[in-house]
Design an enzyme around this catalytic site. Sequence first.
Site, PDB file in Angstrom:
ATOM      1  N   LEU A   1       0.857  -1.176   0.000  1.00  6.42           N
ATOM      2  CA  LEU A   1       0.000   0.000   0.000  1.00  6.42           C
ATOM      3  C   LEU A   1       0.896   1.229   0.000  1.00  6.42           C
ATOM      4  CD1 LEU A   1      -2.715  -0.879   2.715  1.00  6.42           C
ATOM      5  CD2 LEU A   1      -2.952  -1.027   0.231  1.00  6.42           C
ATOM      6  N   ASP A   2       0.440   2.296  -0.651  1.00  4.67           N
ATOM      7  CA  ASP A   2       1.189   3.540  -0.608  1.00  4.67           C
ATOM      8  C   ASP A   2       1.277   4.041   0.832  1.00  4.67           C
ATOM      9  OD1 ASP A   2       1.429   3.455  -3.337  1.00  4.67           O
ATOM     10  OD2 ASP A   2      -0.252   4.822  -3.714  1.00  4.67           O
ATOM     11  N   ARG A   3       2.301   4.809   1.096  1.00  2.00           N
ATOM     12  CA  ARG A   3       2.541   5.297   2.463  1.00  2.00           C
ATOM     13  C   ARG A   3       1.332   6.033   3.021  1.00  2.00           C
ATOM     14  NH1 ARG A   3       7.895   8.775   4.306  1.00  2.00           N
ATOM     15  NH2 ARG A   3       7.380   8.914   6.517  1.00  2.00           N
TER      16      ARG A   3
END
Length: 424
Positions: free
Chosen positions: A243-245
Amino acid sequence: MLLIAAICLSGACGVRNMRETGRAGGNPKCKMRDLARILVGLPREIAWASCIFRSGSPQNGRHSGRGSRQTSLTQVAHSWSLAGNGREIILKMNELRHQIETEPRSRPSGLQVAYVTIDESSEGQRIDNFLLKAAKGVPKSHIYRVLRSGEVRVNKGRVDATYRLQMGDVVRIPPMRVAEKAPESNFVPAGEFPVLFEDTHLLIIDKPAGVAVHGGSGVAFGVIEQLRRARPDAKFLELVHRLDRETSGVLMLAKKRSALVNLHEQIRGNAMDKRYFACVAGEFQNARQHVKLPLYKYTTADGERRVRVQADGLASHTVFNRVKAFQDYTLLEAELKTGRTHQIRVHLQSSGFPIVGDEKYGDFALNKALSRGGAKPGIKRMFLHAHRLTFIHPNTGEPITVSAPLPAECVDFLQQLTQTGTAP
């Protein structure tokens, strides 16, 4: 010169040992052992030459007995004494012996062949990836070189880099010099996250926004490093997906390699259903819309990873379902058909509906206004949340659905939009 040094060393020790033996009644066998200790670490040729003078010349493939050893040493010492002053020669030989003993010698590296029996934590992994992990610090080119040369063996046979390890395989790993590991400059704190599902094969957590899934450029550590620190007894723990940050929500990790391999096959076969909630700026007209735009990944001059729509990019497919329309905003559910980097964010931006709070692809003026203190509506994060994941359990074969509740700050933002009014 080395051969002469060895001969002198043997003679000197022999004369001294025999003198001490005669005075104190010592054991000649012990004295010969002392001589052998002095010779330890000398090159093979020197040790062999001095052995001849210690034990006598080989006779029919065997050395002569104890009496011959003493006789040989006596003869050597006697012959040297006849050649000049015996005391001076002995002093010279002792000086040479001291020089040899104090001369720095390279120590063996300690590297040796290792044999590793494969267990379930490595079952199904490619041999090249196994070696890269087992021999961290060894250049990748060297790993493939020892594979091609046959120095790496599995069950005593050669394998190529694509071989997948099986339970019980015995891997022969040749000696490989590993680069010295630099001391860790950043401490990784143990971290635990809300657990949505866990058994012997899987761990599924609710990742908060602002936390990277793993360490990398500019990031000292992430979820995976913190979980490994918190669970030191875990033999295997790997990310199944990412997942993106700034994205929150469902994040799945595998506790067995067999589970990881199975789940990756589900992802490649489009058998895993991942759903996200995204709030976008603008009024999304269609109740359901397919977006198929090719995505191209590139790096900016600052070294930042970015993605854009480009004709020669990777085929990408996202389905957007309208959940609720507000005045100037829309809550969407995104259904991923492919899993490209920043796929949802770039597809929505390219369609004219940037995600609220997206600092890379969003409406920057709007984001600034929404993040001001006391702003109504207001939010200080990107509104993208992985809310549901459906998959087939890698061990039982049963379908599993895991959901993560919408974070409080996102719920609060939607309530503010509701107070503002819904779209007609």
